[in-house]
Write a protein that holds these residues in place. Structure first.
Motif, PDB file in Angstrom:
ATOM      1  N   TYR A  37       1.280   8.863   5.996  1.00  0.00           N
ATOM      2  CA  TYR A  37       0.686   8.014   4.957  1.00  0.00           C
ATOM      3  C   TYR A  37      -0.400   7.101   5.497  1.00  0.00           C
ATOM      4  O   TYR A  37      -0.813   6.149   4.851  1.00  0.00           O
ATOM      5  CB  TYR A  37       1.777   7.211   4.242  1.00  0.00           C
ATOM      6  N   LYS A  90       2.622   2.298  -3.280  1.00  0.00           N
ATOM      7  CA  LYS A  90       1.779   2.993  -4.255  1.00  0.00           C
ATOM      8  C   LYS A  90       1.605   4.466  -3.913  1.00  0.00           C
ATOM      9  O   LYS A  90       1.415   5.290  -4.802  1.00  0.00           O
ATOM     10  CB  LYS A  90       0.408   2.331  -4.333  1.00  0.00           C
ATOM     11  N   LYS A  91       1.672   4.806  -2.634  1.00  0.00           N
ATOM     12  CA  LYS A  91       1.372   6.164  -2.172  1.00  0.00           C
ATOM     13  C   LYS A  91       2.595   7.061  -2.000  1.00  0.00           C
ATOM     14  O   LYS A  91       2.504   8.266  -2.185  1.00  0.00           O
ATOM     15  CB  LYS A  91       0.669   6.111  -0.812  1.00  0.00           C
ATOM     16  N   SER A  97       5.866   9.300  -2.049  1.00  0.00           N
ATOM     17  CA  SER A  97       6.560  10.103  -3.060  1.00  0.00           C
ATOM     18  C   SER A  97       8.028   9.686  -3.124  1.00  0.00           C
ATOM     19  O   SER A  97       8.563   9.078  -2.191  1.00  0.00           O
ATOM     20  CB  SER A  97       6.457  11.592  -2.720  1.00  0.00           C
ATOM     21  N   ILE A 144       0.841  -1.201   0.000  1.00  0.00           N
ATOM     22  CA  ILE A 144       0.000   0.000   0.000  1.00  0.00           C
ATOM     23  C   ILE A 144       0.876   1.250   0.000  1.00  0.00           C
ATOM     24  O   ILE A 144       0.647   2.181  -0.776  1.00  0.00           O
ATOM     25  CB  ILE A 144      -0.948  -0.012   1.216  1.00  0.00           C
ATOM     26  N   LEU A 145       1.881   1.260   0.860  1.00  0.00           N
ATOM     27  CA  LEU A 145       2.762   2.421   0.964  1.00  0.00           C
ATOM     28  C   LEU A 145       3.550   2.639  -0.320  1.00  0.00           C
ATOM     29  O   LEU A 145       3.764   3.783  -0.729  1.00  0.00           O
ATOM     30  CB  LEU A 145       3.717   2.248   2.150  1.00  0.00           C
TER      31      LEU A 145
END
Length: 68
Positions: free
Chosen positions: A40, A11-12, A14, A8-9
């Protein structure tokens, strides 16, 4: 659980935050790592969880970098 959260992280997060996370991990700055995870939407759930999460995240992100 750490593996799922790492996906999940990945994908999120930066690029800049990912690089900062790697530096904080290398320096073992757990306070800043926990703060970054919270940004996040992830909670710090202990050192074992954090180790699994960061190691999986690095595998995922480095794999994405090599694939491009």
């Amino acid at each position: 659980m750490g593996e799922r959260d790492a996906k999940i992280l990945a994908k999120k997060i930066s690029r800049e935050d990912y690089e900062a996370l790697k530096v904080h991990w290398k320096n073992r700055n757990y306070t800043l790592l926990a703060f970054m995870l919270r940004r996040y939407g992830l909670d710090f759930k202990g050192l074992t969880y954090l180790e699994t999460l960061v190691n999986e995240l690095i595998k995922i992100k480095e794999g994405q970098i090599k694939a491009t």
